[in-house]
Design a protein around this motif. Structure first.
Motif, PDB file in Angstrom:
ATOM      1  N   TYR A  67       0.961  -1.315  -0.164  1.00 47.86           N
ATOM      2  CA  TYR A  67      -0.022  -0.068   0.040  1.00 47.86           C
ATOM      3  C   TYR A  67       0.955   1.294  -0.114  1.00 47.86           C
ATOM      4  CZ  TYR A  67       1.207  -0.978   4.965  1.00 47.86           C
ATOM      5  OH  TYR A  67       2.006  -1.123   6.131  1.00 47.86           O
ATOM      6  N   CYS A  68       1.978   1.083   0.244  1.00 48.48           N
ATOM      7  CA  CYS A  68       2.809   2.357   0.625  1.00 48.48           C
ATOM      8  C   CYS A  68       3.797   3.136  -0.384  1.00 48.48           C
ATOM      9  CB  CYS A  68       3.844   1.818   1.743  1.00 48.48           C
ATOM     10  SG  CYS A  68       4.604   3.420   2.455  1.00 48.48           S
ATOM     11  N   PRO A  69       3.324   4.407  -0.380  1.00 45.45           N
ATOM     12  CA  PRO A  69       4.173   5.173  -1.498  1.00 45.45           C
ATOM     13  C   PRO A  69       5.682   5.487  -1.126  1.00 45.45           C
ATOM     14  CG  PRO A  69       2.548   6.664  -0.186  1.00 45.45           C
ATOM     15  CD  PRO A  69       2.392   5.085   0.313  1.00 45.45           C
ATOM     16  N   ALA A 109      10.185   6.603   7.274  1.00 46.74           N
ATOM     17  CA  ALA A 109      10.086   5.522   6.280  1.00 46.74           C
ATOM     18  C   ALA A 109      11.369   4.642   6.633  1.00 46.74           C
ATOM     19  CB  ALA A 109      10.059   5.975   5.054  1.00 46.74           C
ATOM     20  N   TRP A 110      11.324   3.758   7.677  1.00 43.47           N
ATOM     21  CA  TRP A 110      12.362   3.142   8.055  1.00 43.47           C
ATOM     22  C   TRP A 110      11.860   1.579   8.414  1.00 43.47           C
ATOM     23  CZ3 TRP A 110      14.057   6.902  12.215  1.00 43.47           C
ATOM     24  CH2 TRP A 110      14.906   7.685  11.904  1.00 43.47           C
ATOM     25  N   ARG A 111      12.880   0.722   8.122  1.00 41.69           N
ATOM     26  CA  ARG A 111      12.281  -0.817   8.656  1.00 41.69           C
ATOM     27  C   ARG A 111      12.413  -0.719  10.187  1.00 41.69           C
ATOM     28  NH1 ARG A 111      12.567  -6.379   7.435  1.00 41.69           N
ATOM     29  NH2 ARG A 111      13.785  -7.504   9.223  1.00 41.69           N
ATOM     30  N   THR A 138       6.467   7.122  14.950  1.00 39.94           N
ATOM     31  CA  THR A 138       6.282   5.604  14.188  1.00 39.94           C
ATOM     32  C   THR A 138       7.505   5.362  13.363  1.00 39.94           C
ATOM     33  OG1 THR A 138       4.833   4.253  12.780  1.00 39.94           O
ATOM     34  CG2 THR A 138       4.587   6.715  12.558  1.00 39.94           C
ATOM     35  N   LEU A 139       8.554   4.408  13.488  1.00 37.32           N
ATOM     36  CA  LEU A 139       9.838   4.572  13.142  1.00 37.32           C
ATOM     37  C   LEU A 139      10.052   3.012  12.525  1.00 37.32           C
ATOM     38  CD1 LEU A 139      11.547   6.295  16.086  1.00 37.32           C
ATOM     39  CD2 LEU A 139      10.646   7.334  14.035  1.00 37.32           C
ATOM     40  N   GLY A 140       8.989   2.115  12.550  1.00 36.15           N
ATOM     41  CA  GLY A 140       9.314   0.860  12.189  1.00 36.15           C
ATOM     42  C   GLY A 140       9.404  -0.155  13.372  1.00 36.15           C
ATOM     43  N   MET A 141      10.225  -1.393  13.261  1.00 41.85           N
ATOM     44  CA  MET A 141      10.444  -2.073  14.407  1.00 41.85           C
ATOM     45  C   MET A 141      11.449  -1.729  15.282  1.00 41.85           C
ATOM     46  SD  MET A 141      10.778  -5.777  12.341  1.00 41.85           S
ATOM     47  CE  MET A 141      12.067  -5.396  10.910  1.00 41.85           C
ATOM     48  N   HIS A 160       2.524   1.356  15.702  1.00 44.24           N
ATOM     49  CA  HIS A 160       3.209   0.419  14.738  1.00 44.24           C
ATOM     50  C   HIS A 160       1.606  -0.499  14.440  1.00 44.24           C
ATOM     51  CE1 HIS A 160       6.478  -2.110  13.226  1.00 44.24           C
ATOM     52  NE2 HIS A 160       6.068  -3.021  13.938  1.00 44.24           N
ATOM     53  N   ASN A 161       1.382  -0.480  13.195  1.00 43.03           N
ATOM     54  CA  ASN A 161       0.367  -1.350  12.760  1.00 43.03           C
ATOM     55  C   ASN A 161       0.124  -2.404  12.555  1.00 43.03           C
ATOM     56  OD1 ASN A 161      -1.245   1.279  13.140  1.00 43.03           O
ATOM     57  ND2 ASN A 161      -1.040   1.756  10.853  1.00 43.03           N
ATOM     58  N   LEU A 162      -0.636  -3.420  13.112  1.00 43.73           N
ATOM     59  CA  LEU A 162      -0.823  -4.803  12.400  1.00 43.73           C
ATOM     60  C   LEU A 162      -1.396  -4.847  10.849  1.00 43.73           C
ATOM     61  CD1 LEU A 162      -2.300  -6.503  15.657  1.00 43.73           C
ATOM     62  CD2 LEU A 162       0.062  -6.515  14.931  1.00 43.73           C
ATOM     63  N   ILE A 229      -8.026   3.341  12.259  1.00 41.03           N
ATOM     64  CA  ILE A 229      -8.342   2.540  11.172  1.00 41.03           C
ATOM     65  C   ILE A 229      -8.387   3.633   9.831  1.00 41.03           C
ATOM     66  CG2 ILE A 229     -10.543   1.452  10.195  1.00 41.03           C
ATOM     67  CD1 ILE A 229      -9.686   0.372  12.987  1.00 41.03           C
ATOM     68  N   ASN A 230      -7.468   3.169   9.046  1.00 45.37           N
ATOM     69  CA  ASN A 230      -7.058   3.682   7.606  1.00 45.37           C
ATOM     70  C   ASN A 230      -8.044   3.174   6.531  1.00 45.37           C
ATOM     71  OD1 ASN A 230      -4.377   5.216   8.370  1.00 45.37           O
ATOM     72  ND2 ASN A 230      -4.090   3.447   9.507  1.00 45.37           N
ATOM     73  N   GLN A 231      -8.331   4.007   5.746  1.00 49.88           N
ATOM     74  CA  GLN A 231      -8.788   3.448   4.464  1.00 49.88           C
ATOM     75  C   GLN A 231      -7.850   3.726   3.559  1.00 49.88           C
ATOM     76  OE1 GLN A 231     -12.903   4.230   2.694  1.00 49.88           O
ATOM     77  NE2 GLN A 231     -11.821   5.637   1.689  1.00 49.88           N
TER      78      GLN A 231
HETATM   79  N1  SAM Z   1       7.789   2.763   8.379  1.00 51.34           N
HETATM   80  C1  SAM Z   1       7.214   2.580   9.552  1.00 51.34           C
HETATM   81  C2  SAM Z   1       6.244   1.267   9.730  1.00 51.34           C
HETATM   82  O1  SAM Z   1       5.760   0.960   8.576  1.00 51.34           O
HETATM   83  O2  SAM Z   1       5.954   0.851  10.775  1.00 51.34           O
HETATM   84  C3  SAM Z   1       6.195   3.957  10.113  1.00 51.34           C
HETATM   85  C4  SAM Z   1       5.402   4.614   8.748  1.00 51.34           C
HETATM   86  S1  SAM Z   1       4.391   3.565   7.810  1.00 51.34           S
HETATM   87  C5  SAM Z   1       3.754   4.998   6.690  1.00 51.34           C
HETATM   88  C6  SAM Z   1       2.913   3.835   9.101  1.00 51.34           C
HETATM   89  C7  SAM Z   1       1.495   3.247   8.668  1.00 51.34           C
HETATM   90  O3  SAM Z   1       0.856   4.110   7.662  1.00 51.34           O
HETATM   91  C8  SAM Z   1       1.663   2.141   8.091  1.00 51.34           C
HETATM   92  O4  SAM Z   1       1.546   0.768   9.001  1.00 51.34           O
HETATM   93  C9  SAM Z   1       0.215   1.690   7.384  1.00 51.34           C
HETATM   94  O5  SAM Z   1      -0.835   1.266   8.143  1.00 51.34           O
HETATM   95  C10 SAM Z   1      -0.052   3.309   7.143  1.00 51.34           C
HETATM   96  N2  SAM Z   1      -0.146   3.634   5.817  1.00 51.34           N
HETATM   97  C11 SAM Z   1       1.085   3.764   4.816  1.00 51.34           C
HETATM   98  N3  SAM Z   1       0.753   4.035   3.518  1.00 51.34           N
HETATM   99  C12 SAM Z   1      -0.877   3.938   3.576  1.00 51.34           C
HETATM  100  C13 SAM Z   1      -1.503   4.213   2.747  1.00 51.34           C
HETATM  101  N4  SAM Z   1      -1.467   4.330   1.316  1.00 51.34           N
HETATM  102  N5  SAM Z   1      -2.932   4.221   2.960  1.00 51.34           N
HETATM  103  C14 SAM Z   1      -3.544   4.073   4.238  1.00 51.34           C
HETATM  104  N6  SAM Z   1      -2.630   3.883   5.104  1.00 51.34           N
HETATM  105  C15 SAM Z   1      -0.987   3.672   4.835  1.00 51.34           C
END
Ligand code: SAM
Ligand code: DTB
Ligand code: SF4
Length: 354
Positions: A67-69, A109-111, A138-141, A160-162, A229-231
């Motif tokens: 999903y991630c740009p 945007a880190w692992r 929110t920095l990743g793991m 940190h999202n599931l 809750i993201n769409q």
């Molecule tokens: N890189 C870190 C990580 O993934 O844990 C932190 C930043 S990451 C962008 C945070 C959250 O943003 C992701 O876990 C995801 O749930 C949400 N997210 C990222 N891209 C998205 C999108 N296109 N639409 C909705 N939610 C998004």
């Protein structure tokens, strides 16, 4: 006698997917009435918490979240940026505070953060706290050491999202596992920080997957304090760019069930509001959502302008006694400023090499 599942104020950690699927399938009016009842038992129904997001390090991420740009694997035309200067972050936080935000959420945007990033990140936490805002990152793991360091610096929340159910997860991300995510949540919890964890709807998942995500969240040792809750925001170049739309009523149902299952958590109507009508957002608030991201930009994609949210809140009588109506234009202007100058960013890798 009412079964445990029908007592709205129960704090349960033993949900089953079947039981949650049957909540999702309730007649809509019954479901919303039940969710609103639970909501009123636990919260002021006309109050919505507001957080502002800032991307402190953008793009070039090694992970493959579909999903991630910000993933380096997809051509999304996103300008990558190095870690921001601490002072520049604090300036943005001041603007968010002036505009009435309660919490400042910094995303990278880190692992996972590297050891050499930590001093900068810790200084950001301290600086943002000093101006009187709640802090979230929110920095990743995170391993336990990094979680402890963030907690010690005063970080209030860690996001940190599931993201989705364990069953659907492998279709979305292959570079880290569901257990990796649960481990990070355990490290955050053990370090004493508040947990912010939720997911994304509209990624082609089934209703059973939405139930599975909610079961995972609610069956954690403690309900997350905050449940975003993201769409899905469909971004060109990502594997999910052409995903079909989720029925808005199914989105609202999921918010309602999250409210019933996690009665004392803040449920955040998170990414995706730019695509939602005022009526849909109003239904989400009625279903129990009581937190939003405020300010024109999420991390890299648009969010409704602050004055639009101000209008919506006014129409709905939300936060009428709250300072959120101050200076929305200032927030939009400052947060939307392009990161024009390189001087705003550290090259943490270059510094570490010296
Ligand atoms: N890189 C870190 C990580 O993934 O844990 C932190 C930043 S990451 C962008 C945070 C959250 O943003 C992701 O876990 C995801 O749930 C949400 N997210 C990222 N891209 C998205 C999108 N296109 N639409 C909705 N939610 C998004
Ligand atoms: C969360 O659950 N949603 C926010 C926050 N946590 C970090 C991020 C949404 C990102 C939407 C896509 C973008 O703007 O890059
Ligand atoms: Fe990287 Fe986070 Fe985006 Fe996944 S969601 S690609 S980890 S920035």
């Amino acid at each position: 006698m009412m079964s445990a599942a029908h007592n709205p104020s129960d704090m349960r950690h033993d949900w089953t997917v079947e039981e949650v699927a049957s909540l999702l399938n309730m007649p809509f009016n019954d479901l919303l009435f039940r969710a609103q009842t639970v909501h009123r038992e636990n919260f002021d129904p006309n109050a919505v918490q507001v957080s502002t997001l800032l991307s402190i390090k953008t793009g070039a991420c090694p992970e493959d979240c579909a999903y991630c740009p910000q993933s380096a694997r997809y051509d999304t035309k996103l300008e990558k940026e190095k870690l921001m200067e601490v002072e520049a972050v604090i300036e943005k936080a001041k603007a968010a505070k002036a505009a009435g935000s309660d919490r400042f959420c910094m995303g990278a945007a880190w692992r996972s953060p590297r050891a050499k990033d930590m001093p900068y990140v810790l200084a950001m936490v301290k600086g943002v706290k000093e101006i009187g805002l709640e802090t979230c990152m929110t920095l990743g793991m995170l391993d336990d050491e990094k979680a402890d360091a963030l907690a010690e610096a005063g970080l209030d929340y860690y996001n940190h999202n599931l993201d989705t159910s364990p069953e659907y997860y492998g279709d979305i991300i292959t570079t880290r596992t569901y257990s990796d995510r649960l481990n990070t949540l355990a490290n955050v919890r053990n370090a004493g920080m508040k947990v912010c964890s939720g997911g994304i709807l509209g990624m082609g998942e089934s209703q059973k997957d939405r139930a599975g995500l909610l079961v995972q969240l609610a069956n954690l040792p403690a309900h997350p304090d905050s449940v975003p809750i993201n769409q899905l925001v469909k971004v060109e170049g990502t594997p999910l760019e052409s995903e079909g739309d989720l029925d808005p009523l199914d989105f609202i149902r999921t918010i309602a069930v999250a409210r019933i299952m996690m009665p004392k958590s803040h449920v955040r109507l998170s990414a995706g509001r730019e695509e939602m009508s005022e009526e849909m957002q109003a239904m989400c608030f009625f279903a129990g959502a009581n937190s939003i991201f405020y300010g024109e930009c999420l991390l890299t994609t648009p969010n409704p302008a602050a004055n639009k949210d101000q209008d919506l809140f006014r129409k709905l009588g939300i936060n009428s006694d709250h300072h959120v109506t101050k200076a929305p234009r200032e927030l939009d202007e400052i947060l939307a400023q392009p990161m024009a100058s390189d001087a705003m960013f550290y090259d943490a890798s270059a510094q570490a090499a010296q």
